[in-house]
Design an enzyme around this catalytic site. Sequence first.
Site, PDB file in Angstrom:
ATOM      1  N   HIS A 100       0.883  -1.173   0.000  1.00  0.00           N
ATOM      2  CA  HIS A 100       0.000   0.000   0.000  1.00  0.00           C
ATOM      3  C   HIS A 100       0.921   1.224   0.000  1.00  0.00           C
ATOM      4  O   HIS A 100       2.023   1.162   0.567  1.00  0.00           O
ATOM      5  CB  HIS A 100      -0.843   0.104   1.269  1.00  0.00           C
ATOM      6  N   ASP A 103       2.349   1.975   3.367  1.00  0.00           N
ATOM      7  CA  ASP A 103       3.230   0.970   3.982  1.00  0.00           C
ATOM      8  C   ASP A 103       4.683   1.364   3.785  1.00  0.00           C
ATOM      9  O   ASP A 103       5.554   0.982   4.574  1.00  0.00           O
ATOM     10  CB  ASP A 103       3.109  -0.407   3.305  1.00  0.00           C
TER      11      ASP A 103
HETATM   12  C1  XLS Z   1      -7.631  -6.741   4.448  1.00  0.00           C
HETATM   13  C2  XLS Z   1      -7.116  -6.948   3.106  1.00  0.00           C
HETATM   14  C3  XLS Z   1      -5.979  -6.030   2.690  1.00  0.00           C
HETATM   15  C4  XLS Z   1      -5.795  -6.087   1.198  1.00  0.00           C
HETATM   16  C5  XLS Z   1      -5.017  -4.950   0.631  1.00  0.00           C
HETATM   17  O1  XLS Z   1      -8.407  -7.510   4.969  1.00  0.00           O
HETATM   18  O2  XLS Z   1      -6.770  -8.288   2.972  1.00  0.00           O
HETATM   19  O3  XLS Z   1      -4.825  -6.364   3.363  1.00  0.00           O
HETATM   20  O4  XLS Z   1      -5.199  -7.275   0.805  1.00  0.00           O
HETATM   21  O5  XLS Z   1      -5.579  -3.733   0.900  1.00  0.00           O
END
Ligand code: XLS
Length: 438
Positions: A100, A103
């Site tokens: 993200h 991140d």
């Molecule tokens: C959350 C999601 C998130 C996505 C990416 O539950 O799995 O981590 O994979 O935004």
Amino acid sequence: MEIFKNIPQIKYEGSKSKNPLAFKYYDADRVIFGKKMSEHLPFAMAWWHNLCAEGTDMFGRGVADKSFGQEYGTMEHAKAKVDAGFEFMQKLGIKYFCFHDVDIVPEAQDINETNRRLDEITDYILEKMEGTDIKCLWGTANMFSNPRFVNGAGSSNSAEVFAFACAQVKKALELTVKLGGRGYVFWGGREGYETLLNTDMAFEQDNIARLMKMAVEYGRKIGFTGDFYIEPKPKEPMKHQYDFDAATAIGFLKAHGLDKDFKMNIEANHATLAGHTFQHDLRVSAINGMLGSIDANQGDMLLGWDTDEFPFDVYTATMCMYEVLKAGGLTGGFNFDAKNRRPSYTYEDMFEAFILGMDTFALGLIKAAELIEDGRIDGFIEKRYSSYTSTEIGQKIMSEGATLEEIAQYACDRGTCELPGSGKQESLEAIVNSILFG
Ligand code: XLS
Ligand code: NI
Ligand code: NI
């Protein structure tokens, strides 16, 4: 500078090995159905769980040290995470990462400053990528953590918030292209609602589609040739999330003319939260030609939330790989959207979790290939529907222009109906066990 000092390069040692820091089943170069394991299983590291999450939960602070020797919230720390991530992936032979926007840098008050930091860090990531075979699997924008997304991003009641969502998607797309990402993900974590008393559902859904259409147009304009993905999840953090499951998300994409550019990113734990098996959502995606990528994790059947555990269940991994092999592979990969349990807080635990996950999927791949080669399951399914090809009435039903009247006439002429034949579930389950355990 080495960060994970006592961790060696992880190697394949075979199923008899008792070395916790070795693969027992994942043998990258082993060929199955004409392809190397490493090509069947493009594994990815999720930046957020592996390099950011410290084991914080609703009741307690972090326990895992992810400072990597730097002060949290600084660009030095962001860079140390890059160093740690690349060392981690190289030691495990992982070829992809997912991220993200927030991140990879600490988010600033002003989005322009965040974007500047993102440029700086992606220059650094690119530098690190050079000379390695590590690539980006997919990027995404975090449109759920910042308080402005309290009512969603594309589905927000506020046009201003919608504009900030556009700005984040635009930037995250640019970064994904810059890093050569295979895909771009929309996970609609806050695209949903708490109560219909304050919600215009039709308007919100149209606006999500509007955001996605703009993203596709812009992505294609800047040279993004990969797939866009929706990652369905029924709930958490919202009570009702619009991308409930694969079937719902595919219906949404078709209704809004987005199905040519989008595929599914199916997460195991999200499928089970929706009351399905992982295999169910994979199959729904595959039969619609939309099985794109996988978030490889597993949930806890005793808990009602997204526990994001590392995959351990070989039955599930086998049925997953059965779907993937049948679908001819993924255009995306297997992203470990998974985190260590809070009490497993050491560096060593991080490696052992990935070894578990990679071995579980390697075993799944080996066993799924054996199931297909064995042929009894496929053979049974074929026979189960054979009345549509081998009987006169079956052929008539399948023929062009069949009418309700003539088919109904057949039934009336017969008067009584025979049972459709045993489903043989227990017998088929025994075949799966015999292949799994020899
Ligand atoms: C959350 C999601 C998130 C996505 C990416 O539950 O799995 O981590 O994979 O935004
Ligand atoms: Ni999840
Ligand atoms: Ni996910």
